[in-house]
Design a protein around this motif. Structure first.
Motif, short mmCIF file in Angstrom:
data_model
loop_
_atom_site.label_atom_id
_atom_site.label_comp_id
_atom_site.label_asym_id
_atom_site.label_seq_id
_atom_site.Cartn_x
_atom_site.Cartn_y
_atom_site.Cartn_z
N GLU A 10 0.84 -1.20 0.00
CA GLU A 10 0.00 0.00 0.00
C GLU A 10 0.87 1.25 0.00
O GLU A 10 0.57 2.22 -0.71
CB GLU A 10 -0.92 0.01 1.22
N ALA A 11 1.95 1.22 0.77
CA ALA A 11 2.87 2.37 0.81
C ALA A 11 3.51 2.58 -0.56
O ALA A 11 3.65 3.72 -1.01
CB ALA A 11 3.95 2.14 1.87
N ALA A 12 3.89 1.50 -1.21
CA ALA A 12 4.48 1.60 -2.55
C ALA A 12 3.50 2.22 -3.53
O ALA A 12 3.88 3.06 -4.35
CB ALA A 12 4.94 0.23 -3.04
N ALA A 13 2.24 1.84 -3.44
CA ALA A 13 1.23 2.39 -4.35
C ALA A 13 1.08 3.90 -4.14
O ALA A 13 1.01 4.66 -5.12
CB ALA A 13 -0.11 1.69 -4.14
N HIS A 14 1.06 4.35 -2.89
CA HIS A 14 0.95 5.78 -2.61
C HIS A 14 2.19 6.53 -3.11
O HIS A 14 2.08 7.56 -3.77
CB HIS A 14 0.77 6.03 -1.11
N ALA A 15 3.37 6.04 -2.77
CA ALA A 15 4.61 6.70 -3.17
C ALA A 15 4.78 6.66 -4.68
O ALA A 15 5.27 7.61 -5.29
CB ALA A 15 5.80 6.05 -2.48
N ASP A 16 4.34 5.57 -5.30
CA ASP A 16 4.46 5.43 -6.76
C ASP A 16 3.62 6.49 -7.46
O ASP A 16 4.07 7.08 -8.46
CB ASP A 16 4.04 4.03 -7.19
N ARG A 17 2.42 6.76 -6.96
CA ARG A 17 1.59 7.79 -7.59
C ARG A 17 2.29 9.15 -7.55
O ARG A 17 2.28 9.88 -8.53
CB ARG A 17 0.22 7.86 -6.92
N ALA A 18 2.92 9.47 -6.43
CA ALA A 18 3.64 10.74 -6.33
C ALA A 18 4.83 10.76 -7.28
O ALA A 18 5.05 11.75 -7.99
CB ALA A 18 4.12 10.95 -4.89
N ARG A 19 5.59 9.69 -7.31
CA ARG A 19 6.77 9.64 -8.18
C ARG A 19 6.36 9.67 -9.64
O ARG A 19 7.00 10.31 -10.47
CB ARG A 19 7.58 8.39 -7.84
N GLN A 20 5.26 8.99 -10.00
CA GLN A 20 4.76 8.99 -11.37
C GLN A 20 4.41 10.40 -11.83
O GLN A 20 4.68 10.79 -12.96
CB GLN A 20 3.53 8.09 -11.50
N ALA A 21 3.78 11.16 -10.95
CA ALA A 21 3.39 12.53 -11.30
C ALA A 21 4.61 13.38 -11.60
O ALA A 21 4.58 14.23 -12.50
CB ALA A 21 2.56 13.14 -10.17
N LEU A 22 5.67 13.17 -10.86
CA LEU A 22 6.89 13.97 -11.05
C LEU A 22 7.73 13.53 -12.24
O LEU A 22 8.48 14.33 -12.79
CB LEU A 22 7.74 13.92 -9.79
N THR A 23 7.63 12.28 -12.62
CA THR A 23 8.51 11.75 -13.65
C THR A 23 7.80 11.40 -14.94
O THR A 23 8.40 10.80 -15.82
CB THR A 23 9.24 10.49 -13.15
N ALA A 24 6.54 11.75 -15.04
CA ALA A 24 5.75 11.43 -16.23
C ALA A 24 5.78 9.93 -16.53
O ALA A 24 5.89 9.50 -17.67
CB ALA A 24 6.22 12.23 -17.44
N GLY A 25 5.74 9.14 -15.48
CA GLY A 25 5.67 7.69 -15.64
C GLY A 25 7.01 6.99 -15.78
O GLY A 25 7.05 5.79 -16.03
N ALA A 26 8.13 7.71 -15.61
CA ALA A 26 9.44 7.11 -15.85
C ALA A 26 9.99 6.35 -14.64
O ALA A 26 10.86 5.50 -14.80
CB ALA A 26 10.44 8.19 -16.26
N ALA A 27 9.52 6.64 -13.44
CA ALA A 27 10.07 5.98 -12.25
C ALA A 27 8.95 5.32 -11.46
O ALA A 27 7.88 5.89 -11.31
CB ALA A 27 10.79 7.00 -11.36
N HIS A 28 9.22 4.13 -10.98
CA HIS A 28 8.22 3.37 -10.21
C HIS A 28 8.77 3.00 -8.85
O HIS A 28 9.97 2.88 -8.67
CB HIS A 28 7.84 2.09 -10.95
#
Length: 82
Positions: A10-28
């Motif tokens: 669940e933590a990964a899913a939350h952090a992934d959404r934030a990272r996705q927004a900043l990287t345009a989908g480049a980092a997971h």
């Protein structure tokens, strides 16, 4: 799901959404990443999930760990620090 205490997945899913927004989908961010952050001292488990063995993490702590590791992650994928 208790929004204050999250499992690694669940933590990964939350952090992934934030990272996705900043990287345009480049980092997971994967659940293993959350566990590595904990092992490296960036994140502290706050309890156990209902199954009695899965560690949980506070959402605010996950966000802090994501920010703390963001610069390195962006460097690794060739993006400038945000």
């Amino acid at each position: 799901m208790d929004i204050d205490h999250l499992t690694a997945a669940e933590a990964a899913a939350h952090a992934d959404r934030a990272r996705q927004a900043l990287t345009a989908g480049a980092a997971h961010i994967q659940p293993a990443t959350i566990r590595q952050w904990a092992a490296r001292g960036h994140l502290t488990a706050t309890g156990l999930a209902e199954d009695g063995r899965t560690r949980t993490y506070r959402l605010a702590d996950v966000a802090r760990a994501e920010v703390a590791t963001r610069a390195r992650a962006l460097r690794l994928i060739g993006m400038r620090k945000v």
